[in-house]
Design an enzyme around this catalytic site. Sequence first.
Site, mmCIF file in Angstrom:
data_model
loop_
_atom_site.group_PDB
_atom_site.id
_atom_site.type_symbol
_atom_site.label_atom_id
_atom_site.label_comp_id
_atom_site.label_asym_id
_atom_site.label_seq_id
_atom_site.Cartn_x
_atom_site.Cartn_y
_atom_site.Cartn_z
ATOM 1 N N LYS A 121 3.529 -4.311 6.674
ATOM 2 C CA LYS A 121 4.134 -2.985 6.824
ATOM 3 C C LYS A 121 5.252 -3.015 7.868
ATOM 4 C CE LYS A 121 3.174 0.079 9.720
ATOM 5 N NZ LYS A 121 2.549 1.042 10.663
ATOM 6 N N ASP A 139 2.288 2.900 4.909
ATOM 7 C CA ASP A 139 1.463 3.285 6.055
ATOM 8 C C ASP A 139 0.392 4.252 5.568
ATOM 9 O OD1 ASP A 139 2.735 5.693 5.649
ATOM 10 O OD2 ASP A 139 3.422 5.918 7.719
#
Length: 231
Positions: A121, A139
Amino acid sequence: MNAKQKMRHVLDVMADMFPDAHCELNHSNPFELTIAVLLSAQCTDETVNKVTASLFQKYKRPEHYLNVPLEELEQDIRRIGLFRSKASNIQKLCRIIIDKYGGEVPESHEGLTELPGVGRKTANVVMSNAFGVPAIAVDTHVERVSKRLGFAGPDDTVLEVEKKLMKLVPLEEWTLTHHRLIFFGRYHCKAQSPQCPICPLLDSCKEGKLRMKSSKKTKNKSKTPKIASEG
């Protein structure tokens, strides 16, 4: 409406809702963004920005983070969750950046993910926002919204969610979609108390419809008059 048509509709609605969606982590270069995203794990962007306001004044370059004892850096980021492990990762990350990349953040996904504390991420956020490479970083907000709208299954992993979104969203819209999904999840489709009654995507959201039905049943039940027992 097939999945791609549904996604097009969702993207257009979110574009109207959040035309100015952007990365809310304050930074002025790729290195600062890498540090900020690392700090943001299990922590709000608002808290991270409060901490980095002074942190980025004190530490300008990777070597600056290595010129202080670990305990001092820990105190500088104490308000951040998991501050001890994050401080340790920051110093390890800075050492690699200096030794292997001449003091500059690597511009490849592979190079970024080898840095301590930098997962997929974080790498996607840095690649897309700092280097302009299309990416969808998943996320907690992106994952929640994607699953609620049915673009991913409830048990899908973060990587599976990312892959499904990449298939449905045009490449040139990946980065912007990432930001809009975050804004939609952070300010509208919240984890607690999502704004289903006023959501323009309610017709496309199976979970939202179920929430509304459940809410309606609860309200109707509470309005049912009680019959007094004869005594």
